[in-house]
Design a protein around this motif. Structure first.
Motif, PDB file in Angstrom:
ATOM      1  N   VAL A  79     -41.070 -26.121 -11.805  1.00 14.53           N
ATOM      2  CA  VAL A  79     -40.914 -24.953 -12.078  1.00 14.53           C
ATOM      3  C   VAL A  79     -40.727 -24.393 -13.376  1.00 14.53           C
ATOM      4  CG1 VAL A  79     -39.611 -23.344 -10.684  1.00 14.53           C
ATOM      5  CG2 VAL A  79     -39.981 -25.335 -10.040  1.00 14.53           C
ATOM      6  N   ARG A  80     -39.786 -25.317 -14.189  1.00 10.47           N
ATOM      7  CA  ARG A  80     -39.646 -24.277 -15.443  1.00 10.47           C
ATOM      8  C   ARG A  80     -40.933 -23.975 -16.615  1.00 10.47           C
ATOM      9  NH1 ARG A  80     -34.851 -28.593 -18.116  1.00 10.47           N
ATOM     10  NH2 ARG A  80     -33.567 -28.349 -16.864  1.00 10.47           N
ATOM     11  N   LEU A  81     -42.221 -25.178 -15.992  1.00  2.00           N
ATOM     12  CA  LEU A  81     -43.235 -24.523 -16.761  1.00  2.00           C
ATOM     13  C   LEU A  81     -44.194 -23.766 -15.779  1.00  2.00           C
ATOM     14  CD1 LEU A  81     -44.983 -27.629 -18.050  1.00  2.00           C
ATOM     15  CD2 LEU A  81     -44.377 -25.537 -19.124  1.00  2.00           C
ATOM     16  N   GLY A  82     -43.203 -23.674 -15.017  1.00  5.32           N
ATOM     17  CA  GLY A  82     -44.270 -22.304 -13.842  1.00  5.32           C
ATOM     18  C   GLY A  82     -43.999 -20.885 -13.423  1.00  5.32           C
ATOM     19  N   THR A  83     -43.196 -21.256 -14.155  1.00  7.42           N
ATOM     20  CA  THR A  83     -41.805 -19.830 -14.601  1.00  7.42           C
ATOM     21  C   THR A  83     -42.191 -18.835 -15.907  1.00  7.42           C
ATOM     22  OG1 THR A  83     -40.112 -20.766 -15.373  1.00  7.42           O
ATOM     23  CG2 THR A  83     -39.918 -20.270 -12.848  1.00  7.42           C
ATOM     24  N   LEU A  84     -42.651 -20.070 -17.194  1.00  8.49           N
ATOM     25  CA  LEU A  84     -42.997 -19.191 -17.899  1.00  8.49           C
ATOM     26  C   LEU A  84     -44.687 -18.791 -17.554  1.00  8.49           C
ATOM     27  CD1 LEU A  84     -41.855 -22.117 -20.501  1.00  8.49           C
ATOM     28  CD2 LEU A  84     -40.958 -19.558 -20.117  1.00  8.49           C
ATOM     29  N   VAL A  85     -45.241 -19.929 -16.969  1.00  7.19           N
ATOM     30  CA  VAL A  85     -46.845 -19.544 -17.090  1.00  7.19           C
ATOM     31  C   VAL A  85     -46.779 -18.064 -15.958  1.00  7.19           C
ATOM     32  CG1 VAL A  85     -49.101 -19.783 -15.413  1.00  7.19           C
ATOM     33  CG2 VAL A  85     -47.841 -21.513 -17.248  1.00  7.19           C
ATOM     34  N   LEU A 120     -56.419 -25.076 -17.158  1.00  7.69           N
ATOM     35  CA  LEU A 120     -57.783 -25.132 -18.491  1.00  7.69           C
ATOM     36  C   LEU A 120     -58.783 -24.114 -17.758  1.00  7.69           C
ATOM     37  CD1 LEU A 120     -57.886 -28.857 -19.574  1.00  7.69           C
ATOM     38  CD2 LEU A 120     -57.376 -26.838 -21.511  1.00  7.69           C
ATOM     39  N   MET A 121     -59.226 -24.411 -16.183  1.00 12.90           N
ATOM     40  CA  MET A 121     -60.090 -23.734 -15.603  1.00 12.90           C
ATOM     41  C   MET A 121     -59.496 -21.731 -15.990  1.00 12.90           C
ATOM     42  SD  MET A 121     -61.026 -25.131 -12.482  1.00 12.90           S
ATOM     43  CE  MET A 121     -61.893 -24.170 -11.810  1.00 12.90           C
ATOM     44  N   LEU A 122     -58.139 -21.836 -16.093  1.00 13.77           N
ATOM     45  CA  LEU A 122     -57.424 -20.638 -16.074  1.00 13.77           C
ATOM     46  C   LEU A 122     -57.606 -20.150 -17.705  1.00 13.77           C
ATOM     47  CD1 LEU A 122     -56.306 -18.374 -14.492  1.00 13.77           C
ATOM     48  CD2 LEU A 122     -53.722 -19.129 -15.274  1.00 13.77           C
ATOM     49  N   TRP A 142     -49.127 -22.302 -26.829  1.00 19.64           N
ATOM     50  CA  TRP A 142     -47.600 -22.263 -26.183  1.00 19.64           C
ATOM     51  C   TRP A 142     -47.582 -23.585 -24.795  1.00 19.64           C
ATOM     52  CZ3 TRP A 142     -44.084 -18.725 -23.028  1.00 19.64           C
ATOM     53  CH2 TRP A 142     -42.927 -19.461 -23.333  1.00 19.64           C
ATOM     54  N   ILE A 143     -48.276 -22.460 -23.704  1.00 20.98           N
ATOM     55  CA  ILE A 143     -47.872 -23.175 -22.773  1.00 20.98           C
ATOM     56  C   ILE A 143     -48.522 -24.908 -22.758  1.00 20.98           C
ATOM     57  CG2 ILE A 143     -48.078 -22.967 -19.625  1.00 20.98           C
ATOM     58  CD1 ILE A 143     -47.243 -20.220 -20.547  1.00 20.98           C
ATOM     59  N   LEU A 144     -50.011 -24.891 -22.362  1.00 21.33           N
ATOM     60  CA  LEU A 144     -51.054 -25.489 -22.584  1.00 21.33           C
ATOM     61  C   LEU A 144     -51.058 -26.802 -24.012  1.00 21.33           C
ATOM     62  CD1 LEU A 144     -54.904 -24.011 -22.037  1.00 21.33           C
ATOM     63  CD2 LEU A 144     -53.073 -25.075 -21.171  1.00 21.33           C
ATOM     64  N   ARG A 145     -49.875 -26.667 -24.954  1.00 25.19           N
ATOM     65  CA  ARG A 145     -49.713 -27.859 -25.948  1.00 25.19           C
ATOM     66  C   ARG A 145     -48.010 -28.325 -24.388  1.00 25.19           C
ATOM     67  NH1 ARG A 145     -45.194 -27.018 -29.255  1.00 25.19           N
ATOM     68  NH2 ARG A 145     -45.390 -28.788 -31.129  1.00 25.19           N
ATOM     69  N   ALA A 146     -47.174 -27.416 -23.949  1.00 31.21           N
ATOM     70  CA  ALA A 146     -46.629 -28.441 -23.371  1.00 31.21           C
ATOM     71  C   ALA A 146     -47.381 -28.716 -22.407  1.00 31.21           C
ATOM     72  CB  ALA A 146     -45.430 -27.297 -23.027  1.00 31.21           C
ATOM     73  N   PRO A 183     -46.455 -34.133 -22.519  1.00 35.28           N
ATOM     74  CA  PRO A 183     -45.348 -35.184 -21.727  1.00 35.28           C
ATOM     75  C   PRO A 183     -46.128 -36.547 -21.955  1.00 35.28           C
ATOM     76  CG  PRO A 183     -46.738 -32.830 -20.284  1.00 35.28           C
ATOM     77  CD  PRO A 183     -47.039 -32.871 -22.056  1.00 35.28           C
ATOM     78  N   THR A 184     -46.966 -36.696 -22.944  1.00 38.90           N
ATOM     79  CA  THR A 184     -46.955 -38.204 -23.067  1.00 38.90           C
ATOM     80  C   THR A 184     -45.983 -38.764 -24.274  1.00 38.90           C
ATOM     81  OG1 THR A 184     -48.096 -37.022 -25.281  1.00 38.90           O
ATOM     82  CG2 THR A 184     -49.662 -37.392 -23.641  1.00 38.90           C
TER      83      THR A 184
END
Length: 334
Positions: free
Chosen positions: A228-234, A310-312, A282-286, A291-292
């Protein structure tokens, strides 16, 4: 079969880090987790948005359009004719000359009258400028509101300034009331766009169905996996550019060319900052890299979500290319 498919879909190895099960996601000790069944509420919420849309278009957009000089053009309806109507719906909206002659004989009228009937009938399919303005106004109102509300919800959150914070404590991150309503509003909005696809301004319907369904699936899946945290940023990154485009459309329909051009330039700047710079770096990097550090065994959801994101980003690059083409014509060809 349905029971088996359901068990496969909710298999922990798809969604959860190792040694974590759905049993861990029971509210406890002040922790509140998103629950898949809460997504059912987005359907009635979508109908609430449709009611709000009806009143805003009628009592706000309509007077605003009149103030900007947009008139409600009344189109002449063709005479009721079951034969021609059937051909129009089932065969072709642009009949050939030989078909027109055949229809004229069938209806016992002149070729000129048949051509006139099809011309008027096609015109009814084209939305008026006023209708386009009302739709753009509704989208502008939603995107502007969601951008402002999104900023209010996020400005005091540490993960807005430090993207690493989106993964701290994952997956046991509590759901905030602001995150709940932010998600519910966004998913409901895309449901409402799906419901009105047949009456809205005619675009490529298949492309819009795919877009709206993909948006709903991506948001719903991130809800179930507690991203949800990442989702709200997207969501925030996307909405902050969209309202500029809808505002440009509104002034384009009103033929305020200079205002429209300025708004389109502002939209272009916002688009390139948010979707060509912030989203990938910023977001794709996160989602791809960070996560690794928290898990050595990525779950299946890691590949599913990043594949969709990535498709987006591929769509962002395509839309960016189209925007550059428009800007080149605007700057060099006036």
């Amino acid at each position: 079969i349905l029971k088996t498919l359901n068990s496969w879909f909710w298999w922990e190895n798809i969604w959860m880090p190792i040694n974590v099960t759905w049993a861990h996601f029971v509210d406890r000790d002040g922790l509140v987790f998103p629950k898949p069944h809460q997504l059912y509420a987005t359907i009635p919420y979508a109908f609430v948005l449709l009611i709000i849309r009806f009143f805003s278009e009628r009592y706000v957009a309509l007077p605003l359009a009149k103030a900007l000089g947009i008139k409600n053009v009344r189109r002449v309806k063709p005479q009721p004719n079951p034969v021609l109507e059937s051909y129009f719906r089932e065969c072709s909206k642009h009949p050939s000359q030989s078909d027109i002659q055949g229809l004229a004989k069938k209806c016992n009228c002149t070729v000129h009258l048949v051509e006139k009937w099809f011309r008027r009938r096609r015109n009814l399919e084209i939305p008026t400028v006023l209708r386009k303005f009302q739709e753009a106004f509704w989208r502008f109102s939603f995107y502007l509101t969601s951008s402002i509300v999104g900023f209010i919800f996020l400005y005091d959150k540490p993960w807005l300034y430090d993207i690493w914070q989106t993964w701290v404590g994952y997956p046991f991150q509590t759901l905030l009331p602001s995150q709940y309503w932010y998600y519910m509003a966004e998913i409901s909005f895309y449901w409402s766009l799906l419901f009105t696809l047949g009456i809205d301004n005619r675009r490529k319907a298949s492309a819009h169905v795919v877009h709206h369904v993909a948006a709903i699936l991506l948001m719903s899946a991130s809800w179930c996996g507690n991203y949800v945290r990442l989702g709200t940023l997207v969501l925030f990154v996307h909405d902050t550019a969209d309202f500029w485009l809808e505002a440009a459309k509104m002034f384009n329909y009103a033929r305020w060319e200079k205002t429209c051009n300025m708004l389109f330039i502002l939209f272009s700047i916002a688009f390139f900052i948010t979707r060509i710079i912030l989203f990938p770096f910023w977001i794709l990097r996160a989602t791809l890299y960070q996560p690794t550090y928290y898990s050595t065994t990525p779950v299946i959801a890691y590949f599913l979500f990043n594949g969709m994101l990535l498709m987006l980003q591929g769509l962002h690059l395509y839309w960016g290319y189209l925007i550059v083409k428009i800007l080149k014509r605007f700057i060099f060809l006036k």
